[in-house]
Design an enzyme around this catalytic site. Structure first.
Site, PDB file in Angstrom:
ATOM      1  N   THR A  12      19.650 -20.534 -43.964  1.00  0.00           N
ATOM      2  CA  THR A  12      19.753 -21.741 -44.561  1.00  0.00           C
ATOM      3  C   THR A  12      18.589 -22.171 -45.793  1.00  0.00           C
ATOM      4  O   THR A  12      18.691 -22.180 -46.788  1.00  0.00           O
ATOM      5  CB  THR A  12      20.131 -22.927 -43.805  1.00  0.00           C
ATOM      6  OG1 THR A  12      20.987 -22.786 -42.903  1.00  0.00           O
ATOM      7  CG2 THR A  12      20.368 -24.318 -44.363  1.00  0.00           C
ATOM      8  N   GLU A 126       5.135 -29.167 -44.801  1.00  0.00           N
ATOM      9  CA  GLU A 126       5.823 -30.239 -45.695  1.00  0.00           C
ATOM     10  C   GLU A 126       7.206 -30.200 -45.100  1.00  0.00           C
ATOM     11  O   GLU A 126       7.840 -31.266 -44.749  1.00  0.00           O
ATOM     12  CB  GLU A 126       5.831 -30.474 -47.118  1.00  0.00           C
ATOM     13  CG  GLU A 126       6.529 -31.468 -47.818  1.00  0.00           C
ATOM     14  CD  GLU A 126       5.835 -32.799 -47.306  1.00  0.00           C
ATOM     15  OE1 GLU A 126       6.564 -33.653 -46.120  1.00  0.00           O
ATOM     16  OE2 GLU A 126       4.875 -33.243 -47.410  1.00  0.00           O
ATOM     17  N   GLY A 184      28.574 -28.894 -38.625  1.00  0.00           N
ATOM     18  CA  GLY A 184      27.368 -28.037 -38.901  1.00  0.00           C
ATOM     19  C   GLY A 184      26.222 -29.167 -38.624  1.00  0.00           C
ATOM     20  O   GLY A 184      25.248 -28.512 -39.128  1.00  0.00           O
ATOM     21  N   LYS A 202       8.354 -33.842 -34.222  1.00  0.00           N
ATOM     22  CA  LYS A 202       8.103 -34.265 -35.466  1.00  0.00           C
ATOM     23  C   LYS A 202       7.022 -35.452 -35.477  1.00  0.00           C
ATOM     24  O   LYS A 202       6.130 -35.538 -36.202  1.00  0.00           O
ATOM     25  CB  LYS A 202       9.343 -34.664 -36.405  1.00  0.00           C
ATOM     26  CG  LYS A 202      10.309 -33.491 -36.566  1.00  0.00           C
ATOM     27  CD  LYS A 202      11.436 -33.905 -37.025  1.00  0.00           C
ATOM     28  CE  LYS A 202      12.790 -32.710 -37.490  1.00  0.00           C
ATOM     29  NZ  LYS A 202      13.798 -33.401 -37.613  1.00  0.00           N
TER      30      LYS A 202
END
Ligand SMILES: NC(=O)C1=CN([C@@H]2O[C@H](COP(=O)(O)OP(=O)(O)OC[C@H]3O[C@@H](n4cnc5c(N)ncnc54)[C@H](OP(=O)(O)O)[C@@H]3O)[C@@H](O)[C@H]2O)C=CC1
Ligand SMILES: N[C@@H](CC=O)C(=O)O
Ligand code: NA
Length: 438
Positions: A12, A126, A184, A202
């Site tokens: 992806t 990033e 998805g 994160k």
């Protein structure tokens, strides 16, 4: 000067990255200096949505990270291994690294950044937090002059989608999770998302950047959304709250604490009731947002797409470009400027005249309250190709009627011509306001 990219992963995010690199037109000119050298995948036979010269593809990822021609290794395979080992090997071979892999960075940042510092290379991350939303670079640079107090984020799109649908529809967690998987958004194994582990990775990364120290992932409190019920959401709503999975990192002592006070952080992920007027309360669906608070900046909020092919690739390529800019200015003569910090534009942009603007308009007219006026106004707009969404007479006082018009999207020049013509109508006494409508 050309910079060669060794890309690991063509799924992806890898595909989105290739798309940007292959189409540099109308983007920063530095992208013209960046070329794809090799692309590593697991299977050579898999059909790919993006065309690539066949000799670029390989299953030998070790060969990419050791290739003397490669300047920057971009790791987009995900998972812990072999991603971690490949990153470390790339660093050992003096490659700069760009990665979107929050799982690896949250667990192995110490060995990766120590190795990178020793080798004199950059590791850029990033895309690892909040996908396309720039949040790592602002924390490292623009916001780093502040004393930061708190970072609060909705940084997992899957759980935000599930909670938003539960809120809107009064639906149960398990039903919405099944939909999220079918669409998805959630993985076949949704554990990392719904149990808060992805958000914990994160926030550990953001906390380290905001508060200037490494964070041990095992010390991050983590509670997911499996136990949030439709009735909790309904009760919270009655009380004026929405429920969000918040990831928070916060300094636990005030800025003016006595010298020697131990600096402590809270770093936690859990479902939280948020007042409906809180800036994060209206962040819905798969969107992410990060609210950063500090002194003297106050509050700054970053909002946008936290995942997905294009947005995540935007963050990946911006990291590649930042490295290219640093290498380019370091390699150039001492007077050469970093192209991302210097002004590179030498031409003036052509600005669209306001008369060519296409927008909706609101107008308020005062006219004599007599039969046929609204028809005349409507016909005049029509003659100038101005289509109306609504026209209503809302009030009448001292023989004057107040008429409010909202147009469809129209050319501003046409709208103005129609108004100029109407000003000469005997029945129209004044047009006190015209405003553009978004
Ligand atoms: N998808 C998203 O929206 C976001 C993803 N990320 C992160 O980006 C990274 C990539 O994610 P995504 O693009 O979704 O992943 P995908 O599963 O879509 O793609 C992974 C790619 O890596 C290749 N690959 C995986 N393992 C190996 C291996 N052992 N050897 C060789 N090739 C391998 C696969 O090859 P093949 O194609 O042959 O199977 C595939 O091309 C992850 O770290 C993820 O957490 C971060 C933010 C958002
Ligand atoms: N699974 C993640 C995707 C990107 O990090 C999410 O749902 O936010
Ligand atoms: Na980001």
């Amino acid at each position: 000067m050309a910079f060669k990219i060794g890309l690991l992963g063509f799924g992806t995010v890898g595909s989105g990255t290739v798309q940007i690199l292959q189409n540099p037109t109308l983007r920063h000119p530095l992208l013209h200096d960046i070329t794809l050298h090799r692309v590593g995948v697991r299977s050579l036979d898999k059909p790919r949505p993006i065309e690539l010269a066949p000799d670029l593809l390989t299953t030998d990822l070790e060969a990419i990270v050791t290739d003397p021609e490669v300047d920057v290794v971009v790791e987009l395979i995900g998972g812990l291994e072999p991603a971690r080992s490949l990153i470390l090997k790339a660093i050992a071979h003096k490659k700069h690294v760009v990665t979107a892999n929050k799982a690896v960075i949250a667990r192995y940042s110490d060995e990766i950044f120590d190795a990178a510092n020793a080798a004199g290379v950059y590791v850029m991350i990033e895309a690892a937090v909040a996908g396309g939303i720039p949040v790592i670079q602002p924390l490292r640079q623009a916001l780093s002059v502040n004393r930061l107090h708190r970072v609060t984020g909705i940084i997992n799109g899957t759980t935000n989608y599930i909670l938003t649908r539960m809120q809107r529809e009064g639906a149960d967690f398990t039903d919405v999770l099944a939909d999220a998987q079918a669409l998805g958004y959630a993985e076949a194994d949704p554990t990392a998302d719904v149990d808060g582990l992805d958000a914990a990775d994160k926030i550990a990364i953001l906390a380290a950047l905001a508060f200037g120290g490494r964070v041990n992932l095992t010390e991050v409190y983590c509670e997911g959304i499996r136990n949030v019920t439709a009735s909790d959401i309904a009760y919270a709503e009655d009380l004026g709250f929405v429920i969000k999975l918040l990831a928070t990192a916060q300094r636990d002592i005030p800025d003016d604490a006595a010298p020697g006070t131990t600096d402590r952080l809270q770093v936690r992920v859990h479902p939280t009731l948020l007042p409906k007027d809180h800036p994060l309360a209206s962040v819905n669906d798969v969107f992410n947002a990060v609210l950063i608070e500090g002194d003297p900046i106050g509050q700054v909020m970053f909002f946008g797409p936290g995942a997905g092919m294009g947005p995540t690739a935007s963050a990946v390529v911006s990291d590649i470009q930042t490295i290219a800019a640093a290498l380019k200015s370091a390699a150039a003569a001492p007077t050469s400027l970093n192209p991302l910090m210097a002004c590179i534009h030498e031409h003036y942009c052509t600005i669209t005249p306001m008369e060519d603007l296409v927008t909706r308009f609101y107008a308020r007219l005062l006219s004599k309250d007599q039969p046929g006026v609204i028809g005349k106004i409507g016909t005049c707009f029509g003659n100038h190709d101005v289509s109306l969404e609504s026209i209503v007479q809302i009030d009448s006082h001292q023989d004057l009627a107040e008429i409010v018009v909202v147009t469809h999207n129209v050319r501003e020049g046409n709208f103005r011509q129609a108004l100029d013509e109407m000003r000469h109508f005997e029945a129209v006494s004044e047009i006190p306001s015209t405003l553009r409508v978004l």
